[in-house]
Design a protein around this motif. Structure first.
Motif, PDB file in Angstrom:
ATOM      1  N   ILE A 109     -23.175  22.003  16.381  1.00 18.70           N
ATOM      2  CA  ILE A 109     -22.368  21.458  15.302  1.00 18.70           C
ATOM      3  C   ILE A 109     -23.480  21.425  13.944  1.00 18.70           C
ATOM      4  O   ILE A 109     -24.278  20.422  14.096  1.00 18.70           O
ATOM      5  N   PRO A 110     -23.357  22.189  12.916  1.00 18.96           N
ATOM      6  CA  PRO A 110     -24.354  21.765  11.636  1.00 18.96           C
ATOM      7  C   PRO A 110     -24.411  20.684  11.322  1.00 18.96           C
ATOM      8  O   PRO A 110     -23.293  19.977  11.219  1.00 18.96           O
ATOM      9  N   ARG A 111     -25.711  20.105  11.386  1.00 23.17           N
ATOM     10  CA  ARG A 111     -25.686  18.841  10.820  1.00 23.17           C
ATOM     11  C   ARG A 111     -24.895  18.334   9.389  1.00 23.17           C
ATOM     12  O   ARG A 111     -24.642  16.949   9.356  1.00 23.17           O
ATOM     13  N   ASP A 112     -25.025  19.058   8.627  1.00 29.79           N
ATOM     14  CA  ASP A 112     -24.258  18.785   7.345  1.00 29.79           C
ATOM     15  C   ASP A 112     -22.798  19.002   7.346  1.00 29.79           C
ATOM     16  O   ASP A 112     -22.274  19.040   6.054  1.00 29.79           O
ATOM     17  N   THR A 113     -22.331  19.403   8.392  1.00 29.64           N
ATOM     18  CA  THR A 113     -20.778  19.440   8.529  1.00 29.64           C
ATOM     19  C   THR A 113     -19.894  18.167   7.853  1.00 29.64           C
ATOM     20  O   THR A 113     -20.332  17.236   8.427  1.00 29.64           O
ATOM     21  N   ARG A 114     -19.108  18.545   6.787  1.00 30.02           N
ATOM     22  CA  ARG A 114     -18.396  17.565   6.307  1.00 30.02           C
ATOM     23  C   ARG A 114     -17.123  17.207   7.193  1.00 30.02           C
ATOM     24  O   ARG A 114     -16.298  18.035   7.407  1.00 30.02           O
ATOM     25  N   THR A 122     -14.631   7.003   6.560  1.00 28.86           N
ATOM     26  CA  THR A 122     -15.223   7.865   5.322  1.00 28.86           C
ATOM     27  C   THR A 122     -15.093   9.214   5.758  1.00 28.86           C
ATOM     28  O   THR A 122     -14.954   9.499   6.973  1.00 28.86           O
ATOM     29  N   THR A 123     -15.424  10.132   4.954  1.00 29.22           N
ATOM     30  CA  THR A 123     -15.323  11.686   5.175  1.00 29.22           C
ATOM     31  C   THR A 123     -16.939  11.661   4.496  1.00 29.22           C
ATOM     32  O   THR A 123     -17.295  11.342   3.485  1.00 29.22           O
ATOM     33  N   ASP A 124     -17.835  12.497   5.497  1.00 30.97           N
ATOM     34  CA  ASP A 124     -19.205  12.503   5.404  1.00 30.97           C
ATOM     35  C   ASP A 124     -19.799  13.386   6.040  1.00 30.97           C
ATOM     36  O   ASP A 124     -19.114  13.990   6.723  1.00 30.97           O
ATOM     37  N   LYS A 125     -21.221  13.625   6.015  1.00 33.16           N
ATOM     38  CA  LYS A 125     -21.892  14.541   7.054  1.00 33.16           C
ATOM     39  C   LYS A 125     -21.880  14.088   8.463  1.00 33.16           C
ATOM     40  O   LYS A 125     -21.933  12.919   8.797  1.00 33.16           O
ATOM     41  N   ILE A 126     -21.512  15.122   9.312  1.00 30.55           N
ATOM     42  CA  ILE A 126     -21.372  14.423  10.846  1.00 30.55           C
ATOM     43  C   ILE A 126     -22.562  13.749  11.381  1.00 30.55           C
ATOM     44  O   ILE A 126     -22.546  13.028  12.282  1.00 30.55           O
ATOM     45  N   ASN A 127     -23.791  14.019  10.921  1.00 33.95           N
ATOM     46  CA  ASN A 127     -24.942  13.360  11.462  1.00 33.95           C
ATOM     47  C   ASN A 127     -24.920  12.150  11.172  1.00 33.95           C
ATOM     48  O   ASN A 127     -25.669  11.266  11.550  1.00 33.95           O
ATOM     49  N   THR A 141     -16.461  10.837  16.605  1.00 37.55           N
ATOM     50  CA  THR A 141     -16.369  11.932  15.534  1.00 37.55           C
ATOM     51  C   THR A 141     -16.450  13.351  16.024  1.00 37.55           C
ATOM     52  O   THR A 141     -15.696  14.090  15.509  1.00 37.55           O
ATOM     53  N   VAL A 142     -17.237  13.780  16.899  1.00 34.83           N
ATOM     54  CA  VAL A 142     -17.245  15.039  17.349  1.00 34.83           C
ATOM     55  C   VAL A 142     -15.987  15.432  17.959  1.00 34.83           C
ATOM     56  O   VAL A 142     -15.273  16.390  17.824  1.00 34.83           O
ATOM     57  N   GLU A 143     -15.303  14.430  18.840  1.00 35.46           N
ATOM     58  CA  GLU A 143     -14.138  14.719  19.684  1.00 35.46           C
ATOM     59  C   GLU A 143     -13.044  14.944  18.583  1.00 35.46           C
ATOM     60  O   GLU A 143     -12.163  15.897  18.767  1.00 35.46           O
ATOM     61  N   HIS A 144     -13.089  14.229  17.612  1.00 37.22           N
ATOM     62  CA  HIS A 144     -12.078  14.348  16.305  1.00 37.22           C
ATOM     63  C   HIS A 144     -12.122  15.761  15.716  1.00 37.22           C
ATOM     64  O   HIS A 144     -11.329  16.364  15.703  1.00 37.22           O
ATOM     65  N   PHE A 145     -13.360  16.060  15.468  1.00 36.54           N
ATOM     66  CA  PHE A 145     -13.667  17.305  14.885  1.00 36.54           C
ATOM     67  C   PHE A 145     -13.269  18.500  15.660  1.00 36.54           C
ATOM     68  O   PHE A 145     -12.829  19.600  15.098  1.00 36.54           O
ATOM     69  N   LEU A 146     -13.767  18.608  16.895  1.00 39.41           N
ATOM     70  CA  LEU A 146     -13.280  19.735  17.948  1.00 39.41           C
ATOM     71  C   LEU A 146     -11.881  19.569  18.254  1.00 39.41           C
ATOM     72  O   LEU A 146     -11.404  20.448  19.020  1.00 39.41           O
ATOM     73  N   ASP A 147     -11.307  18.306  18.323  1.00 32.53           N
ATOM     74  CA  ASP A 147     -10.087  18.176  19.077  1.00 32.53           C
ATOM     75  C   ASP A 147     -10.315  18.170  20.497  1.00 32.53           C
ATOM     76  O   ASP A 147      -9.377  18.994  21.118  1.00 32.53           O
ATOM     77  N   TYR A 148     -11.068  17.671  21.289  1.00 36.26           N
ATOM     78  CA  TYR A 148     -11.583  17.974  22.314  1.00 36.26           C
ATOM     79  C   TYR A 148     -12.348  16.807  23.033  1.00 36.26           C
ATOM     80  O   TYR A 148     -13.306  16.132  22.450  1.00 36.26           O
ATOM     81  N   PRO A 149     -11.973  16.442  24.159  1.00 35.65           N
ATOM     82  CA  PRO A 149     -12.725  15.265  24.770  1.00 35.65           C
ATOM     83  C   PRO A 149     -14.002  15.616  25.286  1.00 35.65           C
ATOM     84  O   PRO A 149     -14.350  16.749  25.620  1.00 35.65           O
ATOM     85  N   ILE A 285     -20.569  18.602  -3.362  1.00 35.91           N
ATOM     86  CA  ILE A 285     -19.328  17.776  -3.519  1.00 35.91           C
ATOM     87  C   ILE A 285     -19.974  16.371  -4.387  1.00 35.91           C
ATOM     88  O   ILE A 285     -20.787  15.682  -3.570  1.00 35.91           O
ATOM     89  N   ASP A 286     -19.657  15.885  -5.392  1.00 34.38           N
ATOM     90  CA  ASP A 286     -20.351  14.867  -6.092  1.00 34.38           C
ATOM     91  C   ASP A 286     -21.843  14.674  -5.654  1.00 34.38           C
ATOM     92  O   ASP A 286     -22.419  13.797  -5.174  1.00 34.38           O
ATOM     93  N   LYS A 287     -22.336  15.855  -6.202  1.00 30.03           N
ATOM     94  CA  LYS A 287     -24.096  16.199  -6.103  1.00 30.03           C
ATOM     95  C   LYS A 287     -24.479  16.138  -4.642  1.00 30.03           C
ATOM     96  O   LYS A 287     -25.602  15.921  -4.593  1.00 30.03           O
ATOM     97  N   VAL A 288     -23.619  16.206  -3.645  1.00 34.40           N
ATOM     98  CA  VAL A 288     -24.198  16.136  -2.148  1.00 34.40           C
ATOM     99  C   VAL A 288     -23.706  17.438  -1.687  1.00 34.40           C
ATOM    100  O   VAL A 288     -22.579  17.893  -1.879  1.00 34.40           O
ATOM    101  N   TRP A 289     -24.682  18.206  -0.797  1.00 37.02           N
ATOM    102  CA  TRP A 289     -24.569  19.531  -0.267  1.00 37.02           C
ATOM    103  C   TRP A 289     -23.944  19.344   1.071  1.00 37.02           C
ATOM    104  O   TRP A 289     -24.367  18.545   1.875  1.00 37.02           O
ATOM    105  N   TYR A 290     -22.795  19.979   1.328  1.00 33.97           N
ATOM    106  CA  TYR A 290     -22.025  20.036   2.767  1.00 33.97           C
ATOM    107  C   TYR A 290     -21.838  21.298   3.245  1.00 33.97           C
ATOM    108  O   TYR A 290     -21.789  22.138   2.534  1.00 33.97           O
ATOM    109  N   TYR A 291     -21.712  21.254   4.489  1.00 34.68           N
ATOM    110  CA  TYR A 291     -21.300  22.575   5.167  1.00 34.68           C
ATOM    111  C   TYR A 291     -19.901  22.334   5.511  1.00 34.68           C
ATOM    112  O   TYR A 291     -19.498  21.395   6.401  1.00 34.68           O
TER     113      TYR A 291
END
Length: 316
Positions: A109-114, A122-127, A141-149, A285-291
């Motif tokens: 999972i790319p570290r900068d994934t929003r 909050t909504t932020d980089k996953i790392n 957070t990973v479970e929510h992102f993937l919708d998987y336990p 987004i707001d001067k921050v780079w996201y994936y």
């Protein structure tokens, strides 16, 4: 330690803990050392079982899954631990282990994934989830992102982990093209790499025509070679030294008894390691780079993981 080192080191921890060290269990002397290492590494977390939007993906309990030799998922995190600072995850790898299919499916999972940071509002980089709430928040957070336990986690402190590659005898890879990097020349064709060289080989990105994807290809080649090395690894002194390194640098919620079952019943049955890439695009987004990973891509990865974890055999 530089970020590029940490991204490569995480692969080593995954191989050592999930795919190997079974040989230690055949010696009572090494058995004791393995048990102590497992105790040093064990660090449970309190987390509510995740229920996917797919009704059949409700968690039925880890103990039941182990007894039945069912598939399980692992979140592997490479963490830069700092004094008076929890640090952040520089690498996040999800693994789906399915003994019925004799395979492991893994993806970064790319570290900068929003994404939404579960438990932080909050909504932020996953790392950043690890910095806000440690392993538990990262897992949720990973479970929510993937919708998987996620059943298990492995957290790796990157300091000192380059030694593990050396203790496993280094790696031999088939380099697709020659390049120079950080004072080393990597010739085209089969090359033997020590720990430091392996990390550099896995790091190089900007000179690769495929960029991050090319680096991921090289990391997977290293991973497959390390798995092969683990299964042929022997020698009481070597294993003892390797166990010591792991006890200092790895934490997990996998118990000693669970590890024994994995090594005995799962490890020798794994015949292949498949992988995938998460596609997305970069934006400010707001001067921050996201994936940014779109919903369609998240659904695709979810379905790939779901298929890997299915107890139904392909083509049956």
């Amino acid at each position: 330690m530089k970020r590029w080192v940490k991204r490569s080191l995480i692969i080593v921890s995954t191989v050592c803990l999930i795919a190997g060290l079974g040989t230690a269990l055949y010696s009572w002397y090494l058995y004791g050392k393995f048990k102590k290492t497992a105790a040093d590494m064990f660090e449970p977390i309190i987390s509510t079982p995740y229920v996917s939007s797919d009704s059949e993906l409700q968690v039925s309990g880890i103990e039941e899954a182990i007894i039945a030799l069912k598939p399980f998922t692992v979140l592997v995190m490479g963490v830069d631990e700092r004094t008076n600072d929890r640090g952040r995850t520089d690498t996040m790898i999800v693994m789906g282990v399915n003994p019925l299919k004799h395979s492991i499916f893994m993806f970064n999972i790319p570290r900068d994934t929003r994404t939404a940071i579960i438990g932080h509002g909050t909504t932020d980089k996953i790392n950043h989830a690890y910095a806000f709430g440690g392993v538990e928040m990262s897992k949720q957070t990973v479970e929510h992102f993937l919708d998987y336990p996620i059943d298990y986690y492995i957290r790796v402190n990157m300091e000192g982990f380059s030694n593990i590659i050396d203790k496993l005898g280094g790696v031999t890879v088939n380099n697709p093209y020659a390049f120079d990097f950080s004072g080393y020349t990597f010739e085209q064709g089969p090359i033997q790499l020590n720990g430091e060289q392996t990390l550099l080989y896995s790091r190089m990105r900007y000179e690769d025509p495929k960029g991050d994807r090319g680096r991921n290809d090289r990391q997977r080649a290293v991973l497959k070679q390390l798995i092969s090395n683990v299964f042929t690894f022997y020698g009481a002194t070597q294993i003892s030294n390797l166990l010591a390194e792991m006890g200092d640098n790895v934490r997990t919620n996998i118990t000693f008894d669970e590890m024994k079952i994995f090594f005995k019943e799962y490890g020798t049955g794994i015949e292949k390691v498949d992988s995938a890439e998460i596609s997305g695009s970069g934006t400010m987004i707001d001067k921050v780079w996201y994936y940014i990973v779109g919903d369609q891509e998240r659904d695709r990865i979810h379905e790939l993981l779901k298929k890997q974890m299915s107890i139904e055999m392909d083509g049956v």
